[in-house]
Design a protein around this motif. Structure first.
Motif, PDB file in Angstrom:
ATOM      1  N   UNK A 240       0.829  -1.204   0.000  1.00  0.00           N
ATOM      2  CA  UNK A 240       0.000   0.000   0.000  1.00  0.00           C
ATOM      3  C   UNK A 240       0.863   1.254   0.000  1.00  0.00           C
ATOM      4  N   UNK A 241       1.969   1.229   0.720  1.00  0.00           N
ATOM      5  CA  UNK A 241       2.883   2.383   0.738  1.00  0.00           C
ATOM      6  C   UNK A 241       3.508   2.654  -0.618  1.00  0.00           C
ATOM      7  N   UNK A 242       3.560   1.627  -1.466  1.00  0.00           N
ATOM      8  CA  UNK A 242       4.084   1.818  -2.822  1.00  0.00           C
ATOM      9  C   UNK A 242       3.010   2.294  -3.794  1.00  0.00           C
ATOM     10  N   UNK A 243       1.809   2.523  -3.269  1.00  0.00           N
ATOM     11  CA  UNK A 243       0.700   2.981  -4.103  1.00  0.00           C
ATOM     12  C   UNK A 243      -0.122   1.858  -4.696  1.00  0.00           C
ATOM     13  N   UNK A 244       0.215   0.585  -4.385  1.00  0.00           N
ATOM     14  CA  UNK A 244      -0.500  -0.562  -4.947  1.00  0.00           C
ATOM     15  C   UNK A 244      -1.608  -0.995  -3.991  1.00  0.00           C
ATOM     16  N   UNK A 245      -2.672  -0.226  -3.922  1.00  0.00           N
ATOM     17  CA  UNK A 245      -3.778  -0.554  -3.030  1.00  0.00           C
ATOM     18  C   UNK A 245      -4.527  -1.793  -3.498  1.00  0.00           C
ATOM     19  N   UNK A 246      -4.588  -1.999  -4.802  1.00  0.00           N
ATOM     20  CA  UNK A 246      -5.251  -3.194  -5.317  1.00  0.00           C
ATOM     21  C   UNK A 246      -4.478  -4.445  -4.895  1.00  0.00           C
ATOM     22  N   UNK A 247      -3.145  -4.383  -5.000  1.00  0.00           N
ATOM     23  CA  UNK A 247      -2.329  -5.513  -4.563  1.00  0.00           C
ATOM     24  C   UNK A 247      -2.450  -5.743  -3.066  1.00  0.00           C
ATOM     25  N   UNK A 248      -2.512  -4.659  -2.309  1.00  0.00           N
ATOM     26  CA  UNK A 248      -2.661  -4.781  -0.855  1.00  0.00           C
ATOM     27  C   UNK A 248      -3.980  -5.460  -0.512  1.00  0.00           C
ATOM     28  N   UNK A 249      -5.035  -5.127  -1.222  1.00  0.00           N
ATOM     29  CA  UNK A 249      -6.332  -5.760  -0.980  1.00  0.00           C
ATOM     30  C   UNK A 249      -6.274  -7.261  -1.265  1.00  0.00           C
ATOM     31  N   UNK A 250      -5.565  -7.651  -2.331  1.00  0.00           N
ATOM     32  CA  UNK A 250      -5.428  -9.078  -2.641  1.00  0.00           C
ATOM     33  C   UNK A 250      -4.663  -9.808  -1.539  1.00  0.00           C
ATOM     34  N   UNK A 251      -3.601  -9.179  -1.027  1.00  0.00           N
ATOM     35  CA  UNK A 251      -2.807  -9.803   0.043  1.00  0.00           C
ATOM     36  C   UNK A 251      -3.642  -9.950   1.309  1.00  0.00           C
ATOM     37  N   UNK A 252      -4.418  -8.926   1.632  1.00  0.00           N
ATOM     38  CA  UNK A 252      -5.274  -8.998   2.811  1.00  0.00           C
ATOM     39  C   UNK A 252      -6.239 -10.178   2.719  1.00  0.00           C
ATOM     40  N   UNK A 253      -6.756 -10.419   1.538  1.00  0.00           N
ATOM     41  CA  UNK A 253      -7.696 -11.518   1.367  1.00  0.00           C
ATOM     42  C   UNK A 253      -6.983 -12.860   1.422  1.00  0.00           C
ATOM     43  N   UNK A 254      -5.835 -12.966   0.748  1.00  0.00           N
ATOM     44  CA  UNK A 254      -5.138 -14.248   0.661  1.00  0.00           C
ATOM     45  C   UNK A 254      -4.501 -14.649   1.980  1.00  0.00           C
ATOM     46  N   UNK A 255      -3.748 -13.732   2.597  1.00  0.00           N
ATOM     47  CA  UNK A 255      -2.947 -14.086   3.762  1.00  0.00           C
ATOM     48  C   UNK A 255      -3.552 -13.652   5.087  1.00  0.00           C
ATOM     49  N   UNK A 256      -4.430 -12.648   5.041  1.00  0.00           N
ATOM     50  CA  UNK A 256      -4.959 -12.105   6.285  1.00  0.00           C
ATOM     51  C   UNK A 256      -6.423 -12.441   6.506  1.00  0.00           C
ATOM     52  N   UNK A 257      -7.035 -13.019   5.471  1.00  0.00           N
ATOM     53  CA  UNK A 257      -8.422 -13.429   5.612  1.00  0.00           C
ATOM     54  C   UNK A 257      -9.426 -12.302   5.637  1.00  0.00           C
ATOM     55  N   UNK A 258      -9.035 -11.112   5.181  1.00  0.00           N
ATOM     56  CA  UNK A 258      -9.923  -9.947   5.184  1.00  0.00           C
ATOM     57  C   UNK A 258     -10.309  -9.618   3.741  1.00  0.00           C
ATOM     58  N   UNK A 259     -11.571  -9.722   3.440  1.00  0.00           N
ATOM     59  CA  UNK A 259     -12.064  -9.459   2.082  1.00  0.00           C
ATOM     60  C   UNK A 259     -12.475  -7.997   1.982  1.00  0.00           C
ATOM     61  N   UNK A 260     -11.478  -7.149   1.723  1.00  0.00           N
ATOM     62  CA  UNK A 260     -11.728  -5.713   1.601  1.00  0.00           C
ATOM     63  C   UNK A 260     -11.928  -5.344   0.141  1.00  0.00           C
ATOM     64  N   UNK A 261     -12.585  -4.200  -0.090  1.00  0.00           N
ATOM     65  CA  UNK A 261     -12.792  -3.730  -1.454  1.00  0.00           C
ATOM     66  C   UNK A 261     -12.288  -2.296  -1.583  1.00  0.00           C
ATOM     67  N   UNK A 262     -11.878  -1.948  -2.796  1.00  0.00           N
ATOM     68  CA  UNK A 262     -11.383  -0.601  -3.052  1.00  0.00           C
ATOM     69  C   UNK A 262     -12.546   0.358  -3.229  1.00  0.00           C
TER      70      UNK A 262
END
Length: 493
Positions: A240-262
């Protein structure tokens, strides 16, 4: 089962009539906030943490594996005391360079890429050590192994901090402190391996002991390489700090179990948001503003801890054998018992209570116990009676307990949680560079000082915990429970 979060000003969830609303991501701050709240049940976050700790295990194993074989190495290669010290400290010299460049790379290219690369250092170097034909090859292989150790610590600490909740049981400080019992578990396993090989090797092949111990380090490294690609992802906060919020959302879902949306407007917001990329200038940021005091404190704690621990723990087999004047088997068992019963247990205690007590108080307590221990050992000197032997061993146990409860656990807490995501890699790297320099000095000087001063060397070592105590009393900084990552969103980097 999905996890829901209450709406906040920065991460509101849209109302839904069909089920729990998804968290909405509008900025890197929202990603950090979701991580701070904790992972969903059944996520891979704990597995990510376990794999990161696997790297720490390797670091400790490889750093301590030569302790019992140093005399055999010296005898096999006809080394002088200075040559023995150089071979022993070669891994630490490698770690100095690895930490400095590894910290920069961790912030520059990401946690995932660095972590996926550094294990190969351990495999190649471990095998080279096992088959080393001379001291030069052995020292060179240990140096390469040290590069892996130095690179691994910044990225491992970043994973522990950035895949953990902010408060409560298992918070960031507790997860980072877990590196301490893992470290002592690795040391203890190396002792058990020494014991196993020592018991099974014929006397005529006892010179192979150190080669088997060093070469075995390749085994856990290969296992980690095999499993981490399945579970390890990039840090969502770094992405997210690199500006990749979409990638951060995918990581949250895959590794953190949080299904967030942009949020629908996230593209425009991301275009305006500052991208916090790694830079060599970030090392200078550690010495400015509020970070200067934190850097001074973390550095003093790290240097003092490394100097005292390496002098005592690396020299533990020698110290015990001189106290007890017993066989190699007795020395191995005594060293194993002291590490498991006091250093390891102290680390577990620290992990359990740091969310409630705080890292500052526990580190003060640990240094106080170490200072008492070292002063006592200096007064006892070389024991000449059974009560003096018992007192000396008890004081060694007190030192290791203090290390586990205090600076052993929390030197990395101060180094990792004094800086936000954008500076965490260089912060840990800078700390480890100076820490490893202290270790190198300790490992090189201990054989020389011990030969010249005998047990009077404890007077010298006692200055380390004294300096740590004075620094803590001068700078009362508590990193546990403080949202340091939020500082990235209150300032430009």
């Amino acid at each position: 089962m999905s996890t829901t979060f209450a709406p906040t000003a920065s991460a509101a969830s849209a109302a839904s009539t069909t089920g729990p609303a998804k968290p909405v991501i509008r900025s890197a701050s929202d990603v950090s906030d979701l991580v701070n709240r904790g992972a969903a049940a059944g996520s891979d976050a704990r597995i990510v943490v376990a794999i990161a700790l696997g790297g720490v295990f390797l670091d400790a194993y490889d750093l301590g594996a030569l302790a019992f074989g140093l005399k055999d190495v010296s005898r096999e290669f006809s080394l002088t005391p200075a040559g023995t010290g150089l071979v022993a400290s070669a891994i630490t010299f490698g770690a100095i360079f690895g930490a400095f460049f590894g910290g920069f790379l961790t912030d520059k290219i990401g946690r995932y890429r660095v972590f996926m690369a550094d294990m190969f250092f351990f495999v190649v170097a471990a095998l080279a050590c096992a088959f080393a034909p001379n001291a030069w090859v052995l020292g060179g292989a240990r140096f390469v192994m040290g590069l892996g150790v130095g690179i691994d610590l910044p990225v491992a600490m970043a994973f522990l901090a950035e895949f953990s909740r902010l408060s409560g049981r298992g918070n960031k400080a507790a997860r980072i402190a877990t590196w301490c019992p893992v470290w002592y578990a690795a040391i203890s396993i190396s002792y058990l391996l020494v014991l196993g090989f020592y018991s099974t090797l014929p006397a005529s092949h006892s010179g192979l002991l150190w080669r088997l111990i060093l070469g075995f380090g390749a085994v856990p490294a290969i296992i980690i390489i095999a499993v981490r690609s399945r579970y390890i992802s990039e840090s969502p906060v770094w992405a997210a700090n690199q500006g990749d919020l979409e990638g951060a959302a995918r990581i949250l879902k895959r590794s953190y179990g949080i299904d967030a949306e942009l949020a629908p407007e996230v593209g425009t917001l991301a275009d305006r948001a500052p991208v916090r990329t790694g830079s060599w200038r970030n090392y200078g940021a550690l010495l400015r503003g509020v970070y200067l005091r934190r850097t001074v404190l973390a550095t003093v704690i790290g240097i003092a801890s490394a100097f005292a621990y390496n002098a005592v723990a690396f020299g533990l087999p020698v110290i015990i054998s001189s106290f007890l004047a017993q066989s190699m088997l007795t020395t191995i068992l005594a060293s194993l018992a002291l590490n498991l019963c006091f250093a390891f247990v102290g680390g577990l205690i620290a992990v359990r209570i740091v969310p409630a007590v705080g890292a500052w108080k526990l580190t003060v307590l640990g240094y106080a116990l170490q200072l008492i221990s070292l002063l006592g050992l200096a007064v006892v000197g070389r024991p000449s009676s059974v009560p003096e032997v018992v007192a000396a061993v008890a004081l060694l146990a007190l030192f290791l307990l203090g290390q586990g409860i205090g600076p052993g656990s929390h030197s990395m807490t101060f180094a990792s949680l004094s800086y936000p995501t954008s500076l965490r890699g260089v912060g840990v790297g800078f700390n480890q560079t100076l820490m490893r320099a202290s270790s190198a000095a300790s490992l090189f000087l201990f054989p020389v000082l011990a030969a010249a001063l005998s047990t009077r060397v404890f007077w010298v070592i006692a200055f380390a915990p004294l300096c740590g105590l004075l620094a803590l009393l001068a700078i009362r900084w508590e990193p546990s429970g403080y949202d340091v990552d939020a500082e990235d969103f209150r300032r430009g980097v």
